[in-house]
Scaffold this active site. Structure first.
Site, PDB file in Angstrom:
ATOM      1  CE  LYS A  53       2.279  -6.825   1.550  1.00 50.31           C
ATOM      2  NZ  LYS A  53       3.147  -5.687   1.316  1.00 50.31           N
ATOM      3  CD  GLN A  97       4.025  -3.553  -1.619  1.00 54.86           C
ATOM      4  OE1 GLN A  97       3.117  -3.935  -0.890  1.00 54.86           O
ATOM      5  NE2 GLN A  97       5.238  -4.075  -1.568  1.00 54.86           N
ATOM      6  CG  ASP A 120       4.179  -2.157   6.250  1.00 53.57           C
ATOM      7  OD1 ASP A 120       4.082  -3.398   6.306  1.00 53.57           O
ATOM      8  OD2 ASP A 120       4.130  -1.506   5.190  1.00 53.57           O
TER       9      ASP A 120
END
Ligand code: NDP
Length: 293
Positions: A53, A97, A120
């Protein structure tokens, strides 16, 4: 029929090329899109995802900061760090995460991220916005699947979409996004009986299960579009999806490979959401300037 592969890498490259230009334009106007990634513990798979990422952010000129916190970090400490990032004007997207160590509540963490920085798309406020068709950050994996369909010229309208899996981050929002595009949606899960009779009716079949090569040709209707979200290791430790690609590809009209299918799209949509957040910041700043004038 031999399934035409939907190449997630190529579609990603095209979208990332456009984003790179948007990032340059934002930087010219004084806003450098910034993503903060928090990693708690040292799960090797999570480390790999996070690195990927960060690399992708930098490749298109965005800022990316990584905060690594030890496995025994308290929930309180993590929530405090998220609140600091919520107030940091240089950060437009915050990503924690998952999975988190079991002593930390995932839902509390997600709810602490400011909805306007939740790139997200997991915050209940943003999920509610998605469900009611309002502008929001769409969850990256299902959003990426929708973009793949769009780029391939597949219109879900009037099609029967069958989703295998009902997780909050993939299966459930996947069905919502397909419904929004006028597909008729069926969800399957671990308690579904006679799943094959349902999957065999699917014009679009999405597998988000987490079981290596579970979906064989007998689950698939001739000419279906088969989207494989799964990321697993097979018996030889090789990366594979939830779909048995070699078995299914002859029957499907379109099929996504693993790797090189949905995976790159997920990261691309994360970049997209962060750039979108930075654009909103700039618009907000400009509107405030207008008010002062
Ligand atoms: P979860 O484990 O959260 O959900 C799996 C779902 O599959 C559940 O709804 C479960 O049902 C269902 N399921 C399990 N076994 C069966 C079965 N035998 N028959 C039918 N349904 C079943 O996984 P995620 O949604 O987070 O992820 C799914 C897969 O996608 C994983 O391989 C993951 O690694 C991958 N993934 C890939 C991403 C990408 O970028 N490509 C991003 C995110 C995930 P129930 O609800 O009843 O338990």
């Amino acid at each position: 029929m031999t399934g035409k592969e939907i190449n997630g890498k190529d579609i990603s490259l095209e979208i990332r090329g456009k984003l790179q230009k948007e990032v340059a334009a934002l930087i010219d106007k004084g806003v450098k899109p910034g993503l903060a990634v928090i990693l708690v513990g040292d799960n090797p798979a999570s480390k790999t995802y996070v690195k990927s990422k960060q690399k992708s952010c930098r490749e298109i000129g965005m800022e990316s900061i990584l905060m690594e916190m030890p496995f025994d970090t308290s929930e309180e400490k993590l929530l405090a760090e998220i609140k600091k990032l919520n107030d940091n004007d240089d950060i437009h997207g915050i990503l924690v995460q998952l999975p988190l160590p079991s002593h930390i509540s995932e839902i509390k963490v997600i709810q602490t991220i400011a909805p306007k920085k939740d790139v997200d798309g997991f915050h209940p406020v943003n999920i509610g916005r998605m469900m009611t068709g309002q502008d929001t950050f769409l969850p990256c994996t299902p959003f990426g699947v929708m973009e793949m369909l769009k780029y391939t010229g597949i219109d879900p309208e009037g099609k029967h979409a069958v989703i295998i899996g009902r997780s909050n981050i993939v299966g459930k929002p996947m069905g919502q996004l397909l419904l929004r595009e006028n597909a008729t949606v069926t969800y399957c899960h671990s308690k579904t009986s006679d799943m094959k009779s349902l999957t065999n009716q699917a014009d679009i079949l999405v597998a988000a299960v987490g079981k290596p090569k579970m979906i064989t040709a007998d689950y698939v209707k001739e000419g279906a579009v088969v989207i494989d979200v799964g990321i697993n290791r097979d018996e030889n430790g090789k990366l594979c999806g939830d779909v048995d690609f070699d078995d299914v590809k002859e029957k499907a009209a379109f099929i996504t490979p693993v790797p090189g299918g949905v995976g790159p799209m997920t990261i691309t949509m994360l970049l997209y959401n962060t750039v979108k957040s930075a654009k909103k910041t700039l618009n907000h700043r400009n509107q405030n300037k207008d008010v002062v004038k």
